[in-house]
Design a protein around this motif. Structure first.
Motif, PDB file in Angstrom:
ATOM      1  N   ALA A 281       0.831  -1.207   0.000  1.00  0.00           N
ATOM      2  CA  ALA A 281       0.000   0.000   0.000  1.00  0.00           C
ATOM      3  C   ALA A 281       0.864   1.254   0.000  1.00  0.00           C
ATOM      4  O   ALA A 281       0.565   2.245  -0.657  1.00  0.00           O
ATOM      5  N   ASN A 282       1.972   1.219   0.736  1.00  0.00           N
ATOM      6  CA  ASN A 282       2.825   2.387   0.855  1.00  0.00           C
ATOM      7  C   ASN A 282       3.587   2.688  -0.422  1.00  0.00           C
ATOM      8  O   ASN A 282       3.770   3.839  -0.791  1.00  0.00           O
ATOM      9  N   GLU A 283       4.087   1.654  -1.071  1.00  0.00           N
ATOM     10  CA  GLU A 283       5.137   1.881  -2.054  1.00  0.00           C
ATOM     11  C   GLU A 283       4.719   1.688  -3.493  1.00  0.00           C
ATOM     12  O   GLU A 283       5.471   2.029  -4.401  1.00  0.00           O
ATOM     13  N   THR A 285       2.594   3.119  -5.541  1.00  0.00           N
ATOM     14  CA  THR A 285       2.403   4.268  -6.436  1.00  0.00           C
ATOM     15  C   THR A 285       3.712   4.799  -6.991  1.00  0.00           C
ATOM     16  O   THR A 285       3.757   5.295  -8.100  1.00  0.00           O
ATOM     17  N   GLU A 286       4.779   4.720  -6.219  1.00  0.00           N
ATOM     18  CA  GLU A 286       6.030   5.324  -6.663  1.00  0.00           C
ATOM     19  C   GLU A 286       7.098   4.283  -6.972  1.00  0.00           C
ATOM     20  O   GLU A 286       8.276   4.603  -7.003  1.00  0.00           O
ATOM     21  N   ASP A 288       9.207   2.880  -9.164  1.00  0.00           N
ATOM     22  CA  ASP A 288       9.501   3.412 -10.492  1.00  0.00           C
ATOM     23  C   ASP A 288      10.354   2.502 -11.355  1.00  0.00           C
ATOM     24  O   ASP A 288      10.533   2.767 -12.530  1.00  0.00           O
ATOM     25  N   TYR A 292      11.364  -3.227  -8.895  1.00  0.00           N
ATOM     26  CA  TYR A 292      10.731  -2.734  -7.669  1.00  0.00           C
ATOM     27  C   TYR A 292       9.254  -3.131  -7.674  1.00  0.00           C
ATOM     28  O   TYR A 292       8.734  -3.730  -6.728  1.00  0.00           O
ATOM     29  N   ARG A 293       8.583  -2.820  -8.799  1.00  0.00           N
ATOM     30  CA  ARG A 293       7.160  -3.129  -8.899  1.00  0.00           C
ATOM     31  C   ARG A 293       6.967  -4.642  -8.822  1.00  0.00           C
ATOM     32  O   ARG A 293       6.086  -5.132  -8.122  1.00  0.00           O
TER      33      ARG A 293
ATOM     34  N   ILE B  61      -1.290  10.368  -9.317  1.00  0.00           N
ATOM     35  CA  ILE B  61      -0.971   8.969  -9.029  1.00  0.00           C
ATOM     36  C   ILE B  61       0.466   8.792  -8.567  1.00  0.00           C
ATOM     37  O   ILE B  61       0.902   7.676  -8.335  1.00  0.00           O
ATOM     38  N   GLY B  64       6.297   8.481 -10.184  1.00  0.00           N
ATOM     39  CA  GLY B  64       6.689   7.276 -10.913  1.00  0.00           C
ATOM     40  C   GLY B  64       5.614   6.886 -11.911  1.00  0.00           C
ATOM     41  O   GLY B  64       5.902   6.602 -13.088  1.00  0.00           O
ATOM     42  N   SER B 161       7.109   6.772   4.414  1.00  0.00           N
ATOM     43  CA  SER B 161       7.103   5.337   4.129  1.00  0.00           C
ATOM     44  C   SER B 161       6.732   5.084   2.673  1.00  0.00           C
ATOM     45  O   SER B 161       7.093   4.064   2.103  1.00  0.00           O
ATOM     46  N   ASP B 162       5.998   6.008   2.071  1.00  0.00           N
ATOM     47  CA  ASP B 162       5.628   5.856   0.668  1.00  0.00           C
ATOM     48  C   ASP B 162       6.669   6.573  -0.188  1.00  0.00           C
ATOM     49  O   ASP B 162       7.306   7.526   0.258  1.00  0.00           O
ATOM     50  N   GLY B 163       6.832   6.115  -1.402  1.00  0.00           N
ATOM     51  CA  GLY B 163       7.738   6.809  -2.300  1.00  0.00           C
ATOM     52  C   GLY B 163       7.179   8.193  -2.584  1.00  0.00           C
ATOM     53  O   GLY B 163       5.978   8.346  -2.766  1.00  0.00           O
ATOM     54  N   THR B 189      13.002   8.313  -5.016  1.00  0.00           N
ATOM     55  CA  THR B 189      11.750   8.708  -4.362  1.00  0.00           C
ATOM     56  C   THR B 189      11.518   7.907  -3.093  1.00  0.00           C
ATOM     57  O   THR B 189      10.724   8.286  -2.256  1.00  0.00           O
ATOM     58  N   LYS B 200       3.045   7.546   6.498  1.00  0.00           N
ATOM     59  CA  LYS B 200       2.496   7.575   5.141  1.00  0.00           C
ATOM     60  C   LYS B 200       1.997   8.974   4.813  1.00  0.00           C
ATOM     61  O   LYS B 200       1.123   9.497   5.480  1.00  0.00           O
TER      62      LYS B 200
END
Lengths: 328, 339
Positions: A281-283, A285-286, A288, A292-293, B61, B64, B161-163, B189, B200
């Motif tokens: 959930a955290n990562e 979206t970004e 890149d 990673y995805r 969004i 990235g 914690s999020d990019g 990022t 977050k």
């Protein structure tokens, strides 16, 4: 009345036609329900295959290292699933350790102890708990529960249990209020309604003659619950526990708020960690780079696998219990 | 009852589809990317639609995702907090220019210390985020703040914690001022943090910093302004401690030497100006090269309008508009890349 009888008697020739059309209807009905059931299998298989496909690049690139490494470095594209797996299992274990006894207590209270007028409202309140969105639990956890843990519970745990030889390592560290212990307890609160309502329904199904016989033999209420009702309903109780465990493993938002989201491996339950669902959930979206995805999707596949194994073990356990009871 | 309504509903939906696919008078523009620019892009596009009738749909969004979408050609423009290199731009046939300025500001939770009172340098911040400086009364911090009485309190590092583009600008600055950070952690990022807890979004970091005594975190400037957080001052490349705000951000954007750089491939952190705020940030807009496409033209028209008429709206939302010199450079860049 007599008209109906007369008609029924006169309708003999048409009966076969109706039966034929009935048979056709039956066949259509069977096909439709089979389709409905088949769709579930198809969706499940499709989802598993899609996640596996998405995670395949990560599995191929890292191999077994992906399961054992604690690294999570987006800059160097070095990913390992150890910390999220560990965080997921530990928080779920804490959740179960706290939720199962409480749920058992609630179920016994509601079926055996509470006066009749109280059962309805308390039961409804517990079911309402299940309806609270998980993000609300997360916010409550962060703004109310985590400060309470940091100020009152964790310093006390550290001074009381910290000096102990083995257990001490679990309660070492600064009282942040955010970490695996808080995350696990929040999860526990979230799954209590699921486990307790299953347990209550199961206890209500214990036949009256069994209860009466137990009381007739002079059993106390505790003996009735522990010696009669629990053995009688054992498999169904386990079902409730595993339903709760399934929920706890996959819970995302509430955990994200209070777990600290740090990819560090820590033995201490007071330290921040991350879980599989929270990391995704955290990562996502970004994320890149391709790998990673793919690593995040691979994490999702591992969660799928863990949940599947847990449920399969539960089914096996229940089947074995049921067989053992059948022999008695 | 629902059975009777079904055909009606179907007809309605079909009608919508038919109407929707009819060629409109004006081109509709779609964009995707950075969450950092979303509030101002939403405000700009709403005002622009009222004035010109052109619709702009922007999906926040993440940077990235924005880069991936514009490369795949599913949107007319992308927005990224991290610039692409000229080589990457050439390969994907894209142009790139900055849009609006913001900044990343460190915030602390220290009893008795007011907003803007604590002074920090880039290397000190890097040592804190590397986990080397562990206490607030460490000599490395104390010598920068002789007039403050710093407590003997553990530092708790808070990061995203999020990019995020906020993280990118923060670690880009740390990498510029600390060779160890550059070698051990790098910039992206999201990075592999040596210490700390992750919140977050800006709100998550803010909540952790407010919750944990002795915490330090980093937030977008607008978020600090709106929530009155206790921020710390950071020493810039010229040795001063500028207060974060419009003047120091514009000073950073103006002092950056854009002339030697192609495609605006420059991160504004650690800008050389006397009064430049050291962790100034911008979001880059990415558009496909080849000016004959109507949607691309409409997008350029929109940003031309935004640079001329949009600065007031940007300031209302606590962003800082680009300085006039930079806008002139961008328009010259458009003329050369989009004939």
């Amino acid at each position: 009345m007599s008209g109906v009888e007369a008609k029924a008697g006169a309708a003999w020739p048409g009966e076969t036609a109706r039966r034929r059309s009935g048979a056709l209807g039956d066949r259509i009905f069977r096909a439709l329900v089979a389709l409905a059931a088949g769709l579930v299998l198809l969706a499940l298989g499709g989802a598993a295959a899609a996640i596996l496909w998405g995670g395949l690049p990560a599995f191929l690139h890292f191999g077994l290292y992906f399961l054992t490494s604690t690294a999570w470095d987006p800059v160097r594209r070095d990913f390992g699933a150890m910390v999220p797996i560990y965080g997921t299992l530990v928080t779920s274990l804490i959740a179960m350790l706290s939720a199962v006894p409480i749920s058992f207590g609630i179920a016994v209270f509601l079926t055996e102890v509470a006066p009749g007028w109280l059962r309805g409202p308390v039961g409804a309140a517990i079911e309402l708990l299940a309806g609270i969105p998980s993000i609300i639990y997360g916010m409550w956890g962060l703004f109310v529960f985590a400060p309470f843990m940091a100020d009152h519970v964790e310093p006390w745990l550290t001074t009381l249990l910290g000096p102990l030889p083995l257990l001490g390592a679990l309660f070492d560290g600064p009282p942040l209020g955010i970490g695996m212990l808080t995350g696990g307890l929040i999860l526990g609160i979230m799954v209590v309604p699921f486990i307790s309502s299953v347990m209550r329904d199961v206890f209500l199904l214990v036949p009256l003659p069994l209860r009466e016989a137990a009381f007739g033999l002079g059993a106390t209420r505790w003996e009735l619950v522990w010696r009669v009702m629990v053995p009688y309903a054992r498999t169904a109780l386990m079902g409730g526990v595993f339903l709760g465990l399934g929920r706890a493993l996959g819970e995302t938002m509430a955990v994200t708020f209070v777990l600290g989201n740090a990819h560090d491996f820590n033995l201490s339950l007071l330290m921040p960690s991350t879980s599989i669902a929270a990391a995704i959930a955290n990562e996502f979206t970004e994320a890149d780079s391709e790998i990673y995805r793919s690593s995040l999707i691979a994490l999702g596949f591992l969660l799928f696998l863990i949940t599947f194994v847990v449920l399969a073990v539960a089914k096996l356990l229940m089947a074995r219990l049921a067989r053992a009871e059948g022999r008695i | 009852m629902s059975l009777f309504r079904l055909p009606l509903a179907l007809a309605f939906v079909l009608g919508l589809i038919v109407l929707g696919t009819q060629p409109g008078e004006t081109a509709s523009i779609t964009g995707a990317g950075s969450t950092f620019v979303y509030p101002i892009l939403a405000k700009w596009s709403e005002t622009y639609r009222q004035q010109t009738g052109t619709e702009i749909n922007y999906q926040s969004i993440g940077s990235g995702g924005g880069i991936a979408q514009i490369k795949a050609g599913t949107v007319t423009f992308g927005a990224s907090d991290m610039p692409l290199t000229p080589a990457e731009l050439k390969e994907a046939r894209l142009i790139q220019f900055p849009s609006v300025i913001g900044a990343v500001v460190p915030v602390v939770n220290l009893p008795g210390i007011a907003a803007g009172a604590l002074h920090l340098t880039g290397p000190a911040l890097a040592d804190i985020y590397l986990g080397r400086v562990k206490k607030w009364n460490d000599p490395e911090i104390a010598t920068l703040n002789p007039e403050l009485k710093l407590p003997d309190m553990a530092i708790t590092v808070v990061h995203r914690s999020d990019g995020s583009g906020t993280t990118f600008n923060w670690v880009d600055y740390l990498a510029k001022v600390s060779p160890e950070w550059k070698a051990r952690i790098g910039e992206a990022t999201s990075v592999s943090w040596p210490v700390g807890v992750g919140g977050k979004g800006n709100e998550g970091v803010a909540a952790y910093v407010q919750r944990i005594k002795g915490a330090i975190g980093y937030l977008e400037y607008a978020y600090i302004l709106q929530n009155k957080m206790t921020f710390a001052l950071v020493q810039n490349a010229a040795g001063r401690y500028p207060v974060p705000g419009k003047a120091s951000f514009q000073a950073a954007a103006a002092s950056a030497d854009w002339s030697k750089i192609s495609d605006f491939d420059l991160v504004l952190t650690n800008a050389p100006g006397e009064d430049a705020y050291p962790i100034t940030a911008t979001t880059f807009i990415l558009i496909h090269r080849g000016g004959d496409d109507a949607a691309v033209k409409a997008t350029l028209d929109f940003f031309r309008w935004a640079f001329e008429k949009g600065p007031d709206l940007a300031e209302q939302l606590d962003y800082v508009p680009l300085p006039a010199s930079l806008v002139a450079a961008i328009e010259a860049y458009w003329r050369t890349t989009m004939p």
